[in-house]
Design a protein around this motif. Structure first.
Motif, PDB file in Angstrom:
ATOM      1  N   GLU A 151      13.698   2.437   3.365  1.00 31.49           N
ATOM      2  CA  GLU A 151      13.014   2.235   4.642  1.00 31.49           C
ATOM      3  C   GLU A 151      13.952   2.690   5.759  1.00 31.49           C
ATOM      4  O   GLU A 151      15.092   2.236   5.842  1.00 31.49           O
ATOM      5  N   ALA A 152      13.456   3.580   6.576  1.00 31.78           N
ATOM      6  CA  ALA A 152      14.280   4.160   7.636  1.00 31.78           C
ATOM      7  C   ALA A 152      14.606   3.134   8.713  1.00 31.78           C
ATOM      8  O   ALA A 152      13.759   2.320   9.088  1.00 31.78           O
ATOM      9  N   VAL A 153      15.832   3.205   9.216  1.00 33.10           N
ATOM     10  CA  VAL A 153      16.257   2.426  10.377  1.00 33.10           C
ATOM     11  C   VAL A 153      16.664   3.434  11.439  1.00 33.10           C
ATOM     12  O   VAL A 153      17.521   4.280  11.213  1.00 33.10           O
ATOM     13  N   VAL A 154      16.025   3.335  12.586  1.00 35.14           N
ATOM     14  CA  VAL A 154      16.270   4.253  13.693  1.00 35.14           C
ATOM     15  C   VAL A 154      16.974   3.478  14.801  1.00 35.14           C
ATOM     16  O   VAL A 154      16.452   2.464  15.278  1.00 35.14           O
ATOM     17  N   HIS A 155      18.139   3.932  15.197  1.00 34.55           N
ATOM     18  CA  HIS A 155      18.897   3.286  16.268  1.00 34.55           C
ATOM     19  C   HIS A 155      18.647   4.036  17.568  1.00 34.55           C
ATOM     20  O   HIS A 155      18.737   5.266  17.606  1.00 34.55           O
ATOM     21  N   LYS A 156      18.332   3.272  18.613  1.00 36.77           N
ATOM     22  CA  LYS A 156      18.010   3.903  19.892  1.00 36.77           C
ATOM     23  C   LYS A 156      18.726   3.224  21.042  1.00 36.77           C
ATOM     24  O   LYS A 156      19.144   2.070  20.933  1.00 36.77           O
ATOM     25  N   GLU A 163      11.711  11.389  14.710  1.00 34.51           N
ATOM     26  CA  GLU A 163      10.793  12.499  14.391  1.00 34.51           C
ATOM     27  C   GLU A 163      11.116  13.099  13.019  1.00 34.51           C
ATOM     28  O   GLU A 163      10.225  13.335  12.209  1.00 34.51           O
ATOM     29  N   ARG A 164      12.368  13.327  12.748  1.00 35.40           N
ATOM     30  CA  ARG A 164      12.766  13.887  11.455  1.00 35.40           C
ATOM     31  C   ARG A 164      12.374  12.956  10.311  1.00 35.40           C
ATOM     32  O   ARG A 164      11.844  13.388   9.289  1.00 35.40           O
ATOM     33  N   ARG A 165      12.614  11.686  10.485  1.00 39.84           N
ATOM     34  CA  ARG A 165      12.303  10.722   9.428  1.00 39.84           C
ATOM     35  C   ARG A 165      10.797  10.636   9.168  1.00 39.84           C
ATOM     36  O   ARG A 165      10.361  10.511   8.020  1.00 39.84           O
ATOM     37  N   LEU A 166      10.008  10.729  10.207  1.00 37.09           N
ATOM     38  CA  LEU A 166       8.551  10.716  10.037  1.00 37.09           C
ATOM     39  C   LEU A 166       8.068  12.003   9.378  1.00 37.09           C
ATOM     40  O   LEU A 166       7.198  11.973   8.498  1.00 37.09           O
ATOM     41  N   ALA A 167       8.638  13.126   9.789  1.00 34.66           N
ATOM     42  CA  ALA A 167       8.264  14.413   9.195  1.00 34.66           C
ATOM     43  C   ALA A 167       8.581  14.426   7.701  1.00 34.66           C
ATOM     44  O   ALA A 167       7.775  14.899   6.887  1.00 34.66           O
ATOM     45  N   GLU A 168       9.747  13.913   7.323  1.00 40.23           N
ATOM     46  CA  GLU A 168      10.131  13.862   5.909  1.00 40.23           C
ATOM     47  C   GLU A 168       9.134  13.062   5.079  1.00 40.23           C
ATOM     48  O   GLU A 168       8.950  13.342   3.891  1.00 40.23           O
ATOM     49  N   ARG A 169       8.486  12.095   5.692  1.00 39.18           N
ATOM     50  CA  ARG A 169       7.542  11.231   4.997  1.00 39.18           C
ATOM     51  C   ARG A 169       6.093  11.686   5.175  1.00 39.18           C
ATOM     52  O   ARG A 169       5.177  11.014   4.719  1.00 39.18           O
ATOM     53  N   GLN A 196       0.825  -1.208   0.000  1.00 42.99           N
ATOM     54  CA  GLN A 196       0.000   0.000   0.000  1.00 42.99           C
ATOM     55  C   GLN A 196       0.862   1.261   0.000  1.00 42.99           C
ATOM     56  O   GLN A 196       0.356   2.361   0.216  1.00 42.99           O
ATOM     57  N   GLU A 197       2.164   1.077  -0.226  1.00 45.40           N
ATOM     58  CA  GLU A 197       3.125   2.176  -0.312  1.00 45.40           C
ATOM     59  C   GLU A 197       3.159   3.051   0.946  1.00 45.40           C
ATOM     60  O   GLU A 197       3.382   4.259   0.878  1.00 45.40           O
ATOM     61  N   ALA A 198       2.941   2.418   2.087  1.00 41.55           N
ATOM     62  CA  ALA A 198       3.070   3.110   3.371  1.00 41.55           C
ATOM     63  C   ALA A 198       4.509   2.958   3.854  1.00 41.55           C
ATOM     64  O   ALA A 198       5.122   1.900   3.677  1.00 41.55           O
ATOM     65  N   PRO A 199       5.072   3.994   4.452  1.00 40.53           N
ATOM     66  CA  PRO A 199       6.432   3.881   4.971  1.00 40.53           C
ATOM     67  C   PRO A 199       6.539   2.796   6.049  1.00 40.53           C
ATOM     68  O   PRO A 199       5.631   2.631   6.869  1.00 40.53           O
TER      69      PRO A 199
END
Length: 187
Positions: free
Chosen positions: A80-85, A97-103, A45-48
């Motif tokens: 596909e973003a990979v977020v390291h925490k 937050e930045r990666r979600l905002a960009e999308r 469905q082309e969702a991130p």
């Protein structure tokens, strides 16, 4: 109804489905099958799809086998973003937050592990930051910590689903749905 302006998209957030995190998780195989299904549906469905990966100095050293995503989910696609925490809340000291905002993402569909730690912290963090948050009720899990006084994993998961289904915040929505009922797209 996210409070974040110009964020009409929904993303799948897959939290800490790592070898060392889910090795002894409750109902592991069924939960992983549901997460695989969600990833496939989001992609179709082309969702991130956003992957979150925890590390620490003890059991999840970055680059170790335990730190790696489980083989069932090891194939991430380009873009596909990979977020390291290093904290339980996936937003703390990360670029999530930045990666979600960009999308253009204002709604998160959340799956992963561990229900009572990183999943719970992240969904609260998202809601307080203005996101709509849907917890996939049959696509999160945790290990058995009852020897330390915690409820058994099935009860932890059931309580989290009950609790999140009733969560409220001004201008934002919180919900729980099953894997079969997840819909991606614009809100």
């Amino acid at each position: 109804m996210t409070t974040l302006p110009d964020r009409p998209h929904t993303a799948l957030l897959v939290i800490d489905v790592q070898i060392g995190v889910v090795a002894t998780a409750h109902d592991r195989d069924r939960v992983l099958a549901n997460i695989v299904s969600l990833v496939d549906r989001a992609r179709s469905q082309e969702a991130p799809v956003v992957w979150v990966q925890h590390s620490d100095d003890d059991e999840l050293k970055r680059g170790s086998e335990a730190w790696e995503y489980v083989p069932e989910l090891a194939e991430r696609r380009e873009g596909e973003a990979v977020v390291h925490k290093t904290y339980r809340d996936s937003f703390e000291d990360t670029d999530l937050e930045r990666r979600l905002a960009e999308r253009g993402v204002g709604h998160l569909v959340v799956a992963g592990s561990a229900t009572d730690f990183c999943v719970r912290s992240t969904i609260h963090g998202a809601l307080t930051r203005g996101y709509d948050v849907t917890l996939v009720s049959d696509a999160h899990t945790t290990e058995d910590l009852s020897e330390y006084g915690a409820p058994t994993p099935d009860k932890v998961i059931a309580h989290m689903n009950l609790y999140w289904a009733g969560q409220r915040a001004p201008g934002r929505t919180a919900a729980t749905v099953t894997t079969a009922d997840v819909v991606f797209g614009q809100r």
